[in-house]
Design an enzyme around this catalytic site. Structure first.
Site, PDB file in Angstrom:
ATOM      1  N   LYS A  35       0.841  -1.205   0.000  1.00 54.73           N
ATOM      2  CA  LYS A  35       0.000   0.000   0.000  1.00 54.73           C
ATOM      3  C   LYS A  35       0.875   1.253   0.000  1.00 54.73           C
ATOM      4  O   LYS A  35       2.057   1.184   0.378  1.00 54.73           O
ATOM      5  CB  LYS A  35      -0.918  -0.024   1.234  1.00 54.73           C
ATOM      6  CG  LYS A  35      -0.182  -0.071   2.560  1.00 54.73           C
ATOM      7  CD  LYS A  35      -1.136  -0.384   3.718  1.00 54.73           C
ATOM      8  CE  LYS A  35      -0.377  -0.354   5.033  1.00 54.73           C
ATOM      9  NZ  LYS A  35      -1.224  -0.720   6.186  1.00 54.73           N
ATOM     10  N   TYR A 281      13.892  32.211   4.199  1.00 55.40           N
ATOM     11  CA  TYR A 281      12.727  32.919   4.766  1.00 55.40           C
ATOM     12  C   TYR A 281      12.883  33.132   6.266  1.00 55.40           C
ATOM     13  O   TYR A 281      13.396  32.254   6.973  1.00 55.40           O
ATOM     14  CB  TYR A 281      11.461  32.096   4.546  1.00 55.40           C
ATOM     15  CG  TYR A 281      11.011  31.965   3.115  1.00 55.40           C
ATOM     16  CD1 TYR A 281      10.684  33.085   2.360  1.00 55.40           C
ATOM     17  CD2 TYR A 281      10.894  30.700   2.535  1.00 55.40           C
ATOM     18  CE1 TYR A 281      10.247  32.947   1.043  1.00 55.40           C
ATOM     19  CE2 TYR A 281      10.450  30.559   1.227  1.00 55.40           C
ATOM     20  CZ  TYR A 281      10.134  31.676   0.480  1.00 55.40           C
ATOM     21  OH  TYR A 281       9.704  31.545  -0.802  1.00 55.40           O
TER      22      TYR A 281
HETATM   23  C1  LIG Z   1      -0.473  -1.404   7.046  1.00 57.68           C
HETATM   24  C2  LIG Z   1      -1.003  -2.672   7.593  1.00 57.68           C
HETATM   25  C3  LIG Z   1      -0.152  -3.775   7.787  1.00 57.68           C
HETATM   26  C4  LIG Z   1       1.365  -3.669   7.702  1.00 57.68           C
HETATM   27  O1  LIG Z   1       1.791  -2.958   8.852  1.00 57.68           O
HETATM   28  P1  LIG Z   1       3.344  -2.814   9.254  1.00 57.68           P
HETATM   29  O2  LIG Z   1       3.341  -2.220  10.617  1.00 57.68           O
HETATM   30  O3  LIG Z   1       3.964  -1.914   8.250  1.00 57.68           O
HETATM   31  O4  LIG Z   1       3.912  -4.170   9.202  1.00 57.68           O
HETATM   32  C5  LIG Z   1      -0.734  -4.988   8.121  1.00 57.68           C
HETATM   33  N1  LIG Z   1      -2.067  -5.096   8.303  1.00 57.68           N
HETATM   34  C6  LIG Z   1      -2.905  -4.056   8.185  1.00 57.68           C
HETATM   35  C7  LIG Z   1      -4.357  -4.250   8.403  1.00 57.68           C
HETATM   36  C8  LIG Z   1      -2.404  -2.814   7.845  1.00 57.68           C
HETATM   37  O5  LIG Z   1      -3.236  -1.767   7.734  1.00 57.68           O
END
Ligand SMILES: *Cc1c(COP(=O)(O)O)cnc(C)c1O
Length: 397
Positions: A35, A281
């Site tokens: 993701k 700035y």
């Molecule tokens: C993002 C996510 C993961 C992975 O999490 P990490 O802490 O990066 O390992 C796993 N399960 C769900 C439901 C998530 O939203």
């Protein structure tokens, strides 16, 4: 090409996956989180590597992410971790994305999309049931049904003409913490998940793939790996908060990770500043003595957070130099000292990346994303996902 770029070291990604695999109990499947463009590390390149190394699922958060992966030829199953809008349901089905469900309304709406897009197969003389995962909220307080509702929802799904239960999922709220009370909370979440599973089985329903552990829990609580783990951040080379390398070593989990991304740019100008002259700035910094200032074409619109100055140093030819004055939208300035023979125009300036150390003398960075995160009061996840793809190309290194 713009000199500000994110170099992606695929060999580090591969090595991280193998490290994780070494610490999985036999038969445990991998669902690799890709993701948010693979936490900023290039979702398509990452997905190809995870696919090649045997991932069972890839985890996405938006339907558009799944479409991008399918368009790039990724065939692995995709698990959609967030809820989608009903207007996206047809796309979910057409792209073979596995959704999470946990309430009657969403299930009924999703069944309609399955019906609209159904593919009949001669073999089963009807339609193929579409796989979904049942999300159970055991204490994260985000999405999912109550553990007490899991069995009746599983029954609802298993009685459906259109969908079938491929798995059940829950997510931990504090599994990245090593405080005793947080460990107790995580164990209670796990117990609630197991109760939900038992209730589903008691109705004669197979819960499918059971998965609860993301990065932290999959390594800190090996007994929670169940049928599948869902690592994210550890794939990309960072530990999850308090579950550090030292902590894991104490627990007998030798997990050696290497950051995958190096965020870098080039010195685009070197300018002489006489004592008293100000930079950027707000005139928050003035040269105390005569000095040379290197200008870097990277700013907060590239994910280099404005609040990192003062404080942040960048690495040029193996030495650290401080960013001075305010970070602008597109540029920032670095004090390299008067007549510094080690810094020339067009030299590489590294913001963060895999760090140089005794084991990795060839590495160029003196800081990693965890160092920036600590300075900024955030986590490596946010540092990497804040670097926009629209301005910062991902270049395979
Ligand atoms: C993002 C996510 C993961 C992975 O999490 P990490 O802490 O990066 O390992 C796993 N399960 C769900 C439901 C998530 O939203």
């Amino acid at each position: 090409m713009r000199s500000t770029k994110a170099v992606i070291y695929s060999e580090n990604l591969r090595a991280n996956v193998r490290e994780i695999q070494k610490n999985l109990q036999s038969g445990v499947r991998l669902c690799c989180a890709v993701k948010a463009n693979g936490y900023g590390n290039d979702a398509v390149n990452s997905a190809r590597i995870f696919e090649e190394l045997g991932a069972e699922y890839l985890a996405i958060a938006a339907v558009s992410e799944g479409i991008e992966l399918r368009a790039a030829g990724i065939r692995t199953k995709l698990l959609l971790l967030s809820l989608a809008s009903p207007s996206e349901f047809d796309l979910i089905v057409k792209n073979g994305i596995t959704p999470l469900v946990f309430d009657e309304e969403y299930i009924a709406e999703f069944e309609k999309a399955c019906k609209r897009n159904t593919v009949s197969s001669a073999k089963n003389a009807g339609h193929i049931k579409y796989g979904v995962f049942l999300a159970v909220d055991t204490g994260m307080g985000r999405i999912g049904c109550l553990p007490s509702e899991a069995a009746s929802l599983a029954e609802r799904i298993s009685c459906s003409k259109w969908i079938t239960l491929d798995g059940m999922i829950t997510h931990f709220a504090v599994s990245d913490s090593i405080s005793p009370e947080n460990i107790a909370y995580t164990r209670a979440q796990y117990a609630a998940f197991m109760d939900a599973e038992q209730a589903i089985r008691a109705r004669g329903i197979n819960p499918g793939i059971r998965t609860c552990a993301a990065s932290a829990a999959s390594m800190a609580f090996p007994e929670f790996q169940l049928d599948m783990v869902r690592p994210g951040i550890i794939l990309y080379g960072y530990y999850a908060d308090e579950v550090t390398k030292d902590y894991l070593l104490q627990k007998g989990v030798p997990l050696a990770l290497r950051p995958v991304m190096q965020f870098e740019t080039e010195v685009c100008a070197i300018r002489r500043f006489s004592a008293g002259k100000s930079v950027s700035y707000g005139r928050t910094w003035c040269a105390q003595t005569d000095t040379d200032i290197a200008v870097l074409p990277v700013g907060y619109a590239d994910g280099l957070l404005r609040r990192n100055s003062p404080g942040l140093c960048v690495t040029i030819n193996g030495r650290a130099y401080p960013i001075v004055g305010r970070i602008c939208m597109d540029q920032c300035m670095v004090d390299i000292g008067l007549n510094n023979p080690d810094v020339k125009r067009w030299d590489k300036a590294v913001l963060f990346g895999p760090k140089k150390d005794a084991e990795h003398p060839e590495a160029e960075a003196l800081f990693d994303a965890d160092d920036l995160a600590r300075m900024t009061g955030t986590i490596s996840y946010e540092i990497m996902t804040s670097i926009p793809t629209s301005r910062v190309s991902r270049v395979l290194g």
